[in-house]
Design a protein around this motif. Structure first.
Motif, PDB file in Angstrom:
ATOM      1  N   GLU A  15       0.858  -1.199   0.000  1.00  0.00           N
ATOM      2  CA  GLU A  15       0.000   0.000   0.000  1.00  0.00           C
ATOM      3  C   GLU A  15       0.884   1.234   0.000  1.00  0.00           C
ATOM      4  O   GLU A  15       1.816   1.350   0.797  1.00  0.00           O
ATOM      5  CB  GLU A  15      -0.908  -0.004   1.230  1.00  0.00           C
ATOM      6  N   ALA A  16       0.586   2.174  -0.912  1.00  0.00           N
ATOM      7  CA  ALA A  16       1.379   3.387  -0.990  1.00  0.00           C
ATOM      8  C   ALA A  16       1.097   4.252   0.214  1.00  0.00           C
ATOM      9  O   ALA A  16      -0.023   4.314   0.731  1.00  0.00           O
ATOM     10  CB  ALA A  16       1.041   4.129  -2.279  1.00  0.00           C
ATOM     11  N   GLY A  17       2.127   4.958   0.654  1.00  0.00           N
ATOM     12  CA  GLY A  17       1.974   5.874   1.773  1.00  0.00           C
ATOM     13  C   GLY A  17       1.531   7.231   1.298  1.00  0.00           C
ATOM     14  O   GLY A  17       1.116   7.426   0.152  1.00  0.00           O
ATOM     15  N   VAL A  18       1.619   8.221   2.165  1.00  0.00           N
ATOM     16  CA  VAL A  18       1.308   9.595   1.810  1.00  0.00           C
ATOM     17  C   VAL A  18       2.456  10.127   0.949  1.00  0.00           C
ATOM     18  O   VAL A  18       3.619  10.007   1.334  1.00  0.00           O
ATOM     19  CB  VAL A  18       1.144  10.463   3.076  1.00  0.00           C
ATOM     20  N   THR A  19       2.116  10.675  -0.195  1.00  0.00           N
ATOM     21  CA  THR A  19       3.149  11.211  -1.075  1.00  0.00           C
ATOM     22  C   THR A  19       2.958  12.702  -1.259  1.00  0.00           C
ATOM     23  O   THR A  19       1.836  13.193  -1.360  1.00  0.00           O
ATOM     24  CB  THR A  19       3.142  10.505  -2.439  1.00  0.00           C
ATOM     25  N   GLN A  20       4.094  13.415  -1.323  1.00  0.00           N
ATOM     26  CA  GLN A  20       4.064  14.852  -1.452  1.00  0.00           C
ATOM     27  C   GLN A  20       4.976  15.274  -2.597  1.00  0.00           C
ATOM     28  O   GLN A  20       6.050  14.709  -2.782  1.00  0.00           O
ATOM     29  CB  GLN A  20       4.531  15.537  -0.155  1.00  0.00           C
ATOM     30  N   PHE A  21       4.520  16.300  -3.326  1.00  0.00           N
ATOM     31  CA  PHE A  21       5.274  16.847  -4.435  1.00  0.00           C
ATOM     32  C   PHE A  21       5.282  18.367  -4.360  1.00  0.00           C
ATOM     33  O   PHE A  21       4.255  18.953  -3.997  1.00  0.00           O
ATOM     34  CB  PHE A  21       4.647  16.441  -5.769  1.00  0.00           C
ATOM     35  N   PRO A  22       6.358  19.040  -4.717  1.00  0.00           N
ATOM     36  CA  PRO A  22       7.692  18.461  -4.913  1.00  0.00           C
ATOM     37  C   PRO A  22       8.343  18.164  -3.567  1.00  0.00           C
ATOM     38  O   PRO A  22       7.798  18.509  -2.536  1.00  0.00           O
ATOM     39  CB  PRO A  22       8.420  19.593  -5.643  1.00  0.00           C
ATOM     40  N   SER A  23       9.500  17.564  -3.602  1.00  0.00           N
ATOM     41  CA  SER A  23      10.209  17.319  -2.346  1.00  0.00           C
ATOM     42  C   SER A  23      10.911  18.589  -1.872  1.00  0.00           C
ATOM     43  O   SER A  23      11.106  18.784  -0.672  1.00  0.00           O
ATOM     44  CB  SER A  23      11.223  16.186  -2.516  1.00  0.00           C
ATOM     45  N   HIS A  24      11.262  19.445  -2.841  1.00  0.00           N
ATOM     46  CA  HIS A  24      11.961  20.674  -2.500  1.00  0.00           C
ATOM     47  C   HIS A  24      11.579  21.741  -3.522  1.00  0.00           C
ATOM     48  O   HIS A  24      11.528  21.460  -4.718  1.00  0.00           O
ATOM     49  CB  HIS A  24      13.473  20.438  -2.502  1.00  0.00           C
ATOM     50  N   SER A  25      11.311  22.932  -3.028  1.00  0.00           N
ATOM     51  CA  SER A  25      10.982  24.036  -3.920  1.00  0.00           C
ATOM     52  C   SER A  25      11.717  25.287  -3.468  1.00  0.00           C
ATOM     53  O   SER A  25      11.666  25.637  -2.283  1.00  0.00           O
ATOM     54  CB  SER A  25       9.465  24.285  -3.922  1.00  0.00           C
ATOM     55  N   VAL A  26      12.389  25.920  -4.405  1.00  0.00           N
ATOM     56  CA  VAL A  26      13.086  27.175  -4.118  1.00  0.00           C
ATOM     57  C   VAL A  26      12.454  28.265  -4.972  1.00  0.00           C
ATOM     58  O   VAL A  26      12.431  28.156  -6.197  1.00  0.00           O
ATOM     59  CB  VAL A  26      14.587  27.067  -4.431  1.00  0.00           C
ATOM     60  N   ILE A  27      11.920  29.290  -4.343  1.00  0.00           N
ATOM     61  CA  ILE A  27      11.264  30.370  -5.081  1.00  0.00           C
ATOM     62  C   ILE A  27      11.711  31.707  -4.509  1.00  0.00           C
ATOM     63  O   ILE A  27      12.286  31.767  -3.413  1.00  0.00           O
ATOM     64  CB  ILE A  27       9.730  30.273  -5.010  1.00  0.00           C
ATOM     65  N   GLU A  28      11.414  32.752  -5.249  1.00  0.00           N
ATOM     66  CA  GLU A  28      11.740  34.094  -4.777  1.00  0.00           C
ATOM     67  C   GLU A  28      10.519  34.709  -4.091  1.00  0.00           C
ATOM     68  O   GLU A  28       9.374  34.375  -4.396  1.00  0.00           O
ATOM     69  CB  GLU A  28      12.207  34.970  -5.929  1.00  0.00           C
ATOM     70  N   LYS A  29      10.807  35.596  -3.182  1.00  0.00           N
ATOM     71  CA  LYS A  29       9.746  36.330  -2.491  1.00  0.00           C
ATOM     72  C   LYS A  29       8.807  36.951  -3.511  1.00  0.00           C
ATOM     73  O   LYS A  29       9.255  37.530  -4.509  1.00  0.00           O
ATOM     74  CB  LYS A  29      10.377  37.421  -1.629  1.00  0.00           C
ATOM     75  N   GLY A  30       7.517  36.797  -3.268  1.00  0.00           N
ATOM     76  CA  GLY A  30       6.519  37.360  -4.160  1.00  0.00           C
ATOM     77  C   GLY A  30       5.978  36.376  -5.179  1.00  0.00           C
ATOM     78  O   GLY A  30       4.934  36.614  -5.788  1.00  0.00           O
ATOM     79  N   GLN A  31       6.699  35.261  -5.353  1.00  0.00           N
ATOM     80  CA  GLN A  31       6.217  34.264  -6.303  1.00  0.00           C
ATOM     81  C   GLN A  31       5.150  33.376  -5.658  1.00  0.00           C
ATOM     82  O   GLN A  31       4.881  33.453  -4.450  1.00  0.00           O
ATOM     83  CB  GLN A  31       7.387  33.409  -6.810  1.00  0.00           C
ATOM     84  N   THR A  32       4.576  32.530  -6.489  1.00  0.00           N
ATOM     85  CA  THR A  32       3.535  31.606  -6.048  1.00  0.00           C
ATOM     86  C   THR A  32       4.067  30.180  -6.087  1.00  0.00           C
ATOM     87  O   THR A  32       4.824  29.817  -7.001  1.00  0.00           O
ATOM     88  CB  THR A  32       2.303  31.719  -6.976  1.00  0.00           C
ATOM     89  N   VAL A  33       3.686  29.386  -5.100  1.00  0.00           N
ATOM     90  CA  VAL A  33       4.089  27.981  -5.083  1.00  0.00           C
ATOM     91  C   VAL A  33       2.877  27.143  -4.700  1.00  0.00           C
ATOM     92  O   VAL A  33       2.048  27.561  -3.879  1.00  0.00           O
ATOM     93  CB  VAL A  33       5.249  27.745  -4.095  1.00  0.00           C
ATOM     94  N   THR A  34       2.775  25.994  -5.317  1.00  0.00           N
ATOM     95  CA  THR A  34       1.686  25.057  -5.005  1.00  0.00           C
ATOM     96  C   THR A  34       2.269  23.717  -4.609  1.00  0.00           C
ATOM     97  O   THR A  34       3.038  23.124  -5.358  1.00  0.00           O
ATOM     98  CB  THR A  34       0.738  24.885  -6.207  1.00  0.00           C
ATOM     99  N   LEU A  35       1.903  23.269  -3.442  1.00  0.00           N
ATOM    100  CA  LEU A  35       2.349  21.986  -2.932  1.00  0.00           C
ATOM    101  C   LEU A  35       1.203  20.993  -3.071  1.00  0.00           C
ATOM    102  O   LEU A  35       0.037  21.343  -2.917  1.00  0.00           O
ATOM    103  CB  LEU A  35       2.743  22.110  -1.454  1.00  0.00           C
ATOM    104  N   ARG A  36       1.574  19.742  -3.324  1.00  0.00           N
ATOM    105  CA  ARG A  36       0.537  18.734  -3.517  1.00  0.00           C
ATOM    106  C   ARG A  36       0.731  17.585  -2.539  1.00  0.00           C
ATOM    107  O   ARG A  36       1.852  17.197  -2.218  1.00  0.00           O
ATOM    108  CB  ARG A  36       0.551  18.208  -4.943  1.00  0.00           C
ATOM    109  N   CYS A  37      -0.380  17.023  -2.103  1.00  0.00           N
ATOM    110  CA  CYS A  37      -0.359  15.872  -1.214  1.00  0.00           C
ATOM    111  C   CYS A  37      -1.356  14.828  -1.695  1.00  0.00           C
ATOM    112  O   CYS A  37      -2.535  15.130  -1.907  1.00  0.00           O
ATOM    113  CB  CYS A  37      -0.713  16.284   0.210  1.00  0.00           C
ATOM    114  N   ASP A  38      -0.871  13.611  -1.833  1.00  0.00           N
ATOM    115  CA  ASP A  38      -1.751  12.479  -2.123  1.00  0.00           C
ATOM    116  C   ASP A  38      -1.834  11.612  -0.877  1.00  0.00           C
ATOM    117  O   ASP A  38      -0.827  10.996  -0.491  1.00  0.00           O
ATOM    118  CB  ASP A  38      -1.219  11.672  -3.304  1.00  0.00           C
TER     119      ASP A  38
END
Lengths: 115, 117
Positions: free
Chosen positions: B1-24
């Motif tokens: 059985e697959a566990g909880v998975t998250q994407f991405p593992s690492h994200s580097v962004i600049e202040k003011g940008q947008t980031v979206t994290l995902r969880c399955d």
């Protein structure tokens, strides 16, 4: 405010020796208590929990924890440490007097077991 | 059985940008949680979904954070615009329905490390 305290940032122990990682909590009522472990580059892994009953609970990898209501503590223990036990350990509580499932965590204790 | 998975593992962004994290979450788990750990501090609760509904969002820091769980399966956590203090590790967890035998155990993913520069 509800909180969990892990007073030691790091615990060092020699392989084969017993280990204790301390946890105390300040939460009203009778919360559920948990220990999680995080190995490098891995997620938090459930170790054990206390809901009710015997104050000594046994979990994965030979770990156990002792619930002490009067001292509001839930220390993690293992009779004989292994080098592979080296990891980051988190104590967590779930208040049961409010309508929430959220866990309140401590800051974590890094366990280092030396050969 | 697959566990909880998250994407991405690492994200580097600049202040003011947008980031979206995902969880399955683990398949069949109705409960989904988001937590955050700022460097060296405790892991803090952000919010809790039961299926597609927000059960508790008391830990969301401000309105720059938006969590969704359309269809009650995977979830996304969007930070817009990102600020420096948003840096940290974002964990997702899931658990079964409260009536299940293994209730109360939350199973965690490996986390997404967010670095805002």
């Amino acid at each position: 405010a509800q909180s969990v305290a892990q007073p030691e940032d790091q615990v060092n122990v020699a392989e084969g020796n017993p280990l204790t990682v301390k946890c105390t909590y300040s939460v009203s009522g009778n919360p559920y208590l948990f220990w999680y472990v995080q190995y490098p580059n891995r997620g938090l892994q459930f170790l054990l929990k206390y809901i009710t009953g015997d104050n000594l609970v046994k979990g994965s990898y030979g770990f156990e924890a002792e619930f002490n209501k009067s001292q509001t503590s839930f220390h993690l223990k293992k009779p004989s440490a292994l080098v592979s036990d080296s990891a980051l350990y988190f104590c967590a509580v779930r208040p049961v007097d409010d309508n929430t499932d959220k866990l309140i965590f401590g800051t974590g204790t890094r366990l280092q077991v030396f050969p | 059985e697959a566990g909880v998975t998250q994407f991405p593992s690492h994200s580097v962004i600049e202040k003011g940008q947008t980031v979206t994290l995902r969880c399955d979450p683990i398949s069949g788990h109705d409960n989904l949680y988001w937590y955050r750990r700022v460097m060296g501090k405790e892991i803090k609760f952000l919010l809790h979904f039961v299926k597609e509904s927000k059960q508790d969002e008391s830990g969301m820091p401000n309105n720059r954070f938006l969590a969704e769980r359309t269809g009650g399966t995977y979830s996304t956590l969007k930070v817009q615009p990102a600020e420096l203090e948003d840096s940290g590790v974002y964990f997702c967890a899931s658990s079964q329905d409260s009536f299940a035998g293994t209730k109360n155990i939350q199973y965690f993913g490996a986390g997404t490390r967010l670095s805002v520069l």
